[in-house]
Write an enzyme that holds these catalytic residues in place. Structure first.
Site, PDB file in Angstrom:
ATOM      1  N   CYS A 565      50.179  76.194  26.984  1.00 59.07           N
ATOM      2  CA  CYS A 565      49.648  76.922  28.136  1.00 59.07           C
ATOM      3  C   CYS A 565      49.272  75.923  29.230  1.00 59.07           C
ATOM      4  O   CYS A 565      48.989  74.766  28.960  1.00 59.07           O
ATOM      5  CB  CYS A 565      48.424  77.723  27.707  1.00 59.07           C
ATOM      6  SG  CYS A 565      47.729  78.749  29.027  1.00 59.07           S
ATOM      7  N   ASP A 567      46.625  75.911  30.718  1.00 57.41           N
ATOM      8  CA  ASP A 567      45.160  75.817  30.669  1.00 57.41           C
ATOM      9  C   ASP A 567      44.688  74.356  30.730  1.00 57.41           C
ATOM     10  O   ASP A 567      45.171  73.504  29.989  1.00 57.41           O
ATOM     11  CB  ASP A 567      44.668  76.478  29.375  1.00 57.41           C
ATOM     12  CG  ASP A 567      43.187  76.731  29.417  1.00 57.41           C
ATOM     13  OD1 ASP A 567      42.802  77.911  29.421  1.00 57.41           O
ATOM     14  OD2 ASP A 567      42.424  75.750  29.438  1.00 57.41           O
ATOM     15  N   ARG A 569      42.162  72.957  29.703  1.00 59.16           N
ATOM     16  CA  ARG A 569      41.402  72.422  28.571  1.00 59.16           C
ATOM     17  C   ARG A 569      42.294  71.940  27.436  1.00 59.16           C
ATOM     18  O   ARG A 569      41.816  71.406  26.449  1.00 59.16           O
ATOM     19  CB  ARG A 569      40.441  73.508  28.066  1.00 59.16           C
ATOM     20  CG  ARG A 569      39.426  73.930  29.113  1.00 59.16           C
ATOM     21  CD  ARG A 569      38.782  75.251  28.757  1.00 59.16           C
ATOM     22  NE  ARG A 569      39.737  76.361  28.787  1.00 59.16           N
ATOM     23  CZ  ARG A 569      39.417  77.623  28.496  1.00 59.16           C
ATOM     24  NH1 ARG A 569      38.190  77.928  28.141  1.00 59.16           N
ATOM     25  NH2 ARG A 569      40.332  78.565  28.556  1.00 59.16           N
ATOM     26  N   HIS A 625      46.121  78.895  22.319  1.00 60.21           N
ATOM     27  CA  HIS A 625      44.740  78.400  22.280  1.00 60.21           C
ATOM     28  C   HIS A 625      43.743  79.549  22.418  1.00 60.21           C
ATOM     29  O   HIS A 625      44.087  80.655  22.861  1.00 60.21           O
ATOM     30  CB  HIS A 625      44.524  77.367  23.386  1.00 60.21           C
ATOM     31  CG  HIS A 625      44.579  77.948  24.763  1.00 60.21           C
ATOM     32  ND1 HIS A 625      43.452  78.249  25.469  1.00 60.21           N
ATOM     33  CD2 HIS A 625      45.635  78.293  25.559  1.00 60.21           C
ATOM     34  CE1 HIS A 625      43.806  78.732  26.665  1.00 60.21           C
ATOM     35  NE2 HIS A 625      45.139  78.781  26.733  1.00 60.21           N
ATOM     36  N   CYS A 628      42.397  82.225  25.913  1.00 61.79           N
ATOM     37  CA  CYS A 628      43.501  82.095  26.870  1.00 61.79           C
ATOM     38  C   CYS A 628      43.407  83.198  27.939  1.00 61.79           C
ATOM     39  O   CYS A 628      43.380  84.402  27.628  1.00 61.79           O
ATOM     40  CB  CYS A 628      44.833  82.187  26.132  1.00 61.79           C
ATOM     41  SG  CYS A 628      46.247  81.964  27.242  1.00 61.79           S
TER      42      CYS A 628
HETATM   43 ZN    ZN Z   1      46.156  79.935  28.122  1.00 60.15          ZN
END
Ligand code: ZN
Length: 749
Positions: A565, A567, A569, A625, A628
């Site tokens: 992703c 993302d 993090r 994860h 999400c």
């Molecule tokens: Zn995500």
């Protein structure tokens, strides 16, 4: 018991005797050293208040015994000036029998401490104490010999103050010829090495004045016939004396061991080949002192000056020291009548030159400049030895050593480094009340120029902080802030955090505390975070990776296609501790793989074909994860409302692909289950690409469903047998390729 030292010693001797001794080098060194050792032995015997023969026997026996049993190859052992004052005290009170007892006890203690592996203990004594001690002995010998140098009768007491009083009273009765003889010897011993560094100065300084005395038939006291008495061990001292002898034995043991180990360290530094075994060296010295005591000598040590002469003269093996002992023996046996005619004043001159060399005023100044604490320890040891006595001096030195060690332990060290993106003040050690001076010094070093880009105070190497330490730190931060400087404090650990919070009453510290590098950057360069980071990368990280980048410039060969992703993090390199060049990435919102051919502009498909077909990665990881955002939106369904879809058409269009997932889910699925299922679903779509199918068929690729739990920082992998995600590394993993081909079954718990 360390029997392996003996085994090593025997092996060394065996190879020495079979491979041959360096006869020429060793003999030359032995002769050179003997020329100096002879006058030294006579002079130190004089300082020790023992007959000349005792000094000579010690030089002969100790050097041979230590060469046979000791732990160093090219060291020379013999009478040492450092021991002279102690020996003189023992002889004065308990005679030569007392000296023999001290020698035996000292030897036994050395033998035992070497055997039980205490050889390196003396290395903990700080250098200023040693230097103060040596200088103190030098001063005592020098002052103690002045009456003899002036041809005056000996004072009743040997204490330095008594000698000075005695000198003042008797000065008019100075014997000019004796003084001239002493000064002549002293001058030769000092001047000769300046013009003729290769000559044996001490020997020449003995021979020339002696020839003058004999030639001119001047009256002078001479050493006289060498007489030797065996120690009378049956005449044991009375009970009261034993305690004094025990004390003297302990001091002799400490001094002799210390001198020996100092000398051994010096030998290792001077000689390229010597590697001293400190324990074996103590064992050798111990045995040597036992033998020396039994034949009527005095306690000996390894001696630095003669050992370094031996090394400079080219000594290669233990044979040099043995030959030196044998040469001395021959000289004593054949040349006794000549030695007998050496004037005492000449030996006094040699002794004064030895004493002067032990005393370096410049050394004290050096300590003073570098560290007041060191200078204090030096001065304390020196003054106590000279004006109280030897035992008190050794005790004072030990106490000073202990205090230094404690203070050093409680001392903070600061180091300021200035870099283009920031200055870093690194603190090391314990931040406590003793740190005030050091922190003040650090503050003066922090010039406006150095702090242009702000200051990072790094506490990572601070072991503890107490109330005063914390207040020193807070004071520093406040004063910097008053100067309009930006300060970030980083590297706080669990021990230091609570102390800092407890003492930070006004929150001065709190606004400077930085947990992460990005917080450091926020404090120092809020507007240029990545520039700051890039500069740090260039300085701290790039050097480590430069070689890797050189290699990667020729091309990439990643082993893994990592699909994750977008993302912020999720950091695949961080959670797999992998380097540049290892992972080929596909990252998008929701780690989604469009079905093959479904996308009009196939970005993901291109990356998959490139990685699997061209780069030939061996692994594919699809990593979902927790928490999400994409999954949340899909589950909530809002993003597909007409209003939202009009506002964020691309997000809605992209996630529509995931929506099909929701249609397959039971109604009460959680966000986590949806994210896990999403991962498995993407793998099914991955298998729609011909290039993936082909590699799976050939068994050349493996696919791994992963899931990262952000809150716990924990990574999970799919267990194909159990049918659920388990902590990475714990999955049952037979035949993943076949199972991937067969399809994955996810059971909703
Ligand atoms: Zn995500």
């Amino acid at each position: 018991m360390k029997t392996n030292h003996w085994r090593e010693l025997v092996a060394e001797w065996r190879s020495l005797l079979t491979d041959g001794i360096h006869w020429r080098d060793d003999l030359k060194a032995a002769l050179t050293v003997a020329c100096i050792a002879l006058p030294m032995a006579l002079a130190i015997a004089l300082a020790s208040d023992v007959p000349p023969a005792v000094g000579l026997i010690t030089a002969i026996v100790a050097s041979i015994a230590c060469a046979v049993f000791g732990g160093t190859q090219v060291g020379i052992s013999g009478p040492a000036a450092a021991m002279a004052i102690l020996i003189a005290e023992v002889v004065e009170k308990h005679g030569l029998t007392g000296l023999a007892i001290v020698g035996l006890g000292c030897g036994l203690l050395q033998f035992l401490s070497g055997t039980f592996g205490l050889g390196s203990i003396a290395r903990f004594i700080p250098f200023p104490v040693v230097a103060g001690f040596t200088a103190g002995i030098g001063a005592i010998i020098f002052i103690g010999q002045l009456p003899r140098a002036l041809g005056l009768p000996s004072p009743d007491e040997s204490h330095v103050l008594s000698v000075i009083v005695h000198l003042r009273e008797m000065l008019q009765e100075t014997h000019p010829a004796t003084l001239a003889l002493t000064l002549g010897t002293l001058s030769i011993a000092f001047v000769l090495p300046v013009y003729f560094p290769k000559w044996p100065a001490a020997l020449v300084a003995v021979i020339i004045p002696t020839l003058v005395v004999v030639g001119l038939d001047v009256h002078a006291d001479t050493l006289g016939t060498l007489t030797h008495a065996w120690p009378q061990l049956q005449q044991l001292p009375d009970r009261g004396a034993w305690l004094e002898l025990l004390e003297a034995t302990l001091v002799a043991y400490a001094l002799a061991s210390f001198e020996t180990l100092m000398s051994a360290s010096a030998i290792d530094k001077l000689s390229k080949t010597s590697r001293t075994n400190f324990d074996q060296e103590l064992v050798g010295q111990g045995l040597s002192n036992i033998v020396v005591a039994l034949v009527g000598g005095m306690p000996a040590t390894s001696v630095i000056a003669r050992s370094s002469l031996n090394i400079h003269a080219g000594a290669k093996t233990r044979f040099a020291a043995i030959a030196h002992g044998l040469i001395l023996l021959a000289v004593v046996v054949l040349g006794a009548p000549l030695i007998a005619r050496i004037p005492v004043a000449v030996v006094v001159g040699i002794l004064l030159s030895i004493a002067l060399r032990m005393f370096h005023p410049r050394e004290f100044l050096g300590f003073w400049e570098r560290s007041r604490m060191d200078a204090l320890a030096y001065g304390l040891t020196f003054l106590t030895i000279v004006f109280v006595d030897l035992v008190a001096g050794v005790q004072a030195g030990c106490v000073a050593a202990l205090v230094i060690a404690i203070l050093r332990m409680g001392q903070i060290r600061t180091q300021l480094k200035v870099f283009p993106e920031s200055a870093i003040l690194e603190l090391k050690g314990s931040l406590n009340s003793l740190a005030a001076a050091q922190m003040d010094r650090a503050r003066t070093e922090l010039s406006d120029d150095a702090l242009k880009q702000g200051l990072i105070i790094d506490l990572a190497k601070v072991t503890s902080i107490d109330a005063s330490g914390a207040s020193h730190l807070i004071e520093l931060i406040k004063s910097l802030r008053e100067r309009q400087k930006k300060v970030a404090v980083r590297g706080i650990n669990n021990e230091t955090r609570s102390a800092l919070h407890a003492f930070d009453l006004n929150g001065d510290l709190a606004q400077s505390l930085a947990l992460t590098e990005s917080e450091v950057a926020d404090i120092l360069h809020a507007d240029e975070r990545l520039l700051f980071g890039a500069l740090r990368y260039r300085r701290e990280v790039k050097p480590r990776y430069q070689e890797l980048f050189n290699r990667l410039a020729e091309g990439q060969k990643p082993h893994t296609l990592f699909i994750a992703c977008s993302d912020s993090r999720i950091d695949p390199n961080l959670i797999t501790t992998s380097d540049p060049g290892e992972l080929f990435f596909v990252r998008n919102v929701g780690n989604i793989i469009p079905r093959c051919g479904a996308d009009a502009l196939p970005a993901e498909g291109a990356a998959i074909e490139f990685a699997v077909g061209i780069l030939e990665v061996r692994e594919i990881i699809v990593c979902g994860h927790s928490g999400c955002g994409a999954i949340k939106e899909v589950l909530a369904g809002n993003i597909f409302s007409d209003q939202k879809a009009a506002e964020f058409p691309h997000v809605a269009k992209w996630l529509a692909d995931v929506r099909s997932l929701k249609d397959e889910l039971p109604a009460n699925v959680s966000i986590q289950q949806a994210a896990e299922l999403n991962v498995l679903n993407q793998i099914e779509k991955l298998k729609t690409y011909p290039v993936v199918q082909e590699k799976l068929r050939q068994g050349k690729i493996r696919i791994h469903p992963w899931y990262f739990d952000i809150a716990h920082g924990e990574l999970y992998e799919w267990d194909f047998v159990k049918g659920l995600f388990v902590p990475v590394g714990t999955a049952t993993r037979p035949g993943t390729a076949e199972r991937i081909s067969a399809g994955i079954q996810y059971q909703i718990p």
